[in-house]
Design an enzyme around this catalytic site. Structure first.
Site: not given
Ligand SMILES: [Mg+2]
Length: 254
Positions: A20, A22
């Protein structure tokens, strides 16, 4: 740029590590650290690496750097609805092809009428952002200022504007197999059910990886990493911040 080692020549075979963006590779909404980039470049000598972000590629370029297409083997923006393998774009589907103009027009007209009738203190612009794999809906509008964004988040927390909006959309369009995902401070995403981050697995499965690692921070139910983190073909790692990601990588791939 040093030449890229072919997938089959990397020492840990048939293994891909997906991240992922962020909260996992970068602090929330901020840019990647030098230490993270170095860690990833070392990791890439051993295994195949990729990122799976929910937002569009432009946002990931801002966060991960201009050379992002060359720094990762796979780049998956919009959960993999926009996909690159070794900097080359892969074929993918789009939200508008899936839904069709007729249904889409009904949906977007409903949304714009709904926002027009909303009694909220501030409205700005870009209420519906049309993306390849989804639409993003914001009652205040995406081009509000940072202060207005924080103000709206607080207002929404108290009154459940987005929650009610999603419930009303579900009631108005029971025939559409859509998932509504409330994320961030000011908006929610609307996409076909199943087009979460597990969508990206369709692209990597073609390559025959037998081990798929995934690192994410929103792995709880309702979080945008939940589905891929819990996928039966995936070894999931839940992290609290980019430093945590580096720590686990050092343990897994010393
Ligand atoms: Mg995230």
């Amino acid at each position: 740029m040093s030449p890229i080692t072919p997938f089959t020549e990397r020492p840990i075979k048939n293994t891909i590590v997906l991240f992922d963006v962020d909260g996992t590779l970068t602090p929330a909404r901020l840019t990647v650290s030098k230490e993270m980039l170095e860690t990833l470049s070392e990791l890439r000598k051993k295994v195949v690496i990729g990122f799976v972000g929910g937002s569009d590629l432009k946002k990931q370029v801002e966060q991960l750097g201009e050379s992002v297409l060359n720094d990762f083997d796979y780049c998956f923006a919009e959960n993999g609805l926009t996909a690159y393998r070794l900097a080359e774009e892969m074929a993918s589907q789009s939200f508008i092809e899936w839904i069709g103009d007729e249904q889409y027009n009904k949906l977007v007209s409903f949304i714009l009428h709904y926002i027009a009738d909303l009694d909220i203190p501030k409205k700005r612009g870009t209420f519906v952002e049309f993306r390849n794999g989804m639409i993003n809906v914001s009652p205040i509008g995406r081009n509000c200022t940072h202060a207005e964004r924080c103000e709206f988040e607080k207002y929404d927390l108290e009154r459940g504007i987005r929650r009610k909006f999603v419930a009303d959309l579900k009631a108005a369009f029971p025939n559409l197999d859509l998932t509504y995902s409330i994320g961030g401070q000011i908006s929610f995403d609307v996409f076909p059910t199943g087009w979460d981050k597990t969508y990206s697995l369709r692209h990597v499965k073609k390559e025959g990886f037998t081990t798929i690692h995934f690192f994410g921070d929103k792995t709880f139910e309702g979080g945008n990493d939940y589905e891929i983190y819990n996928h039966p073909d995936v070894t999931g790692h839940s992290v609290t911040c980019p430093e945590d990601t580096i720590k686990i990588l050092k343990e897994l791939f010393p």
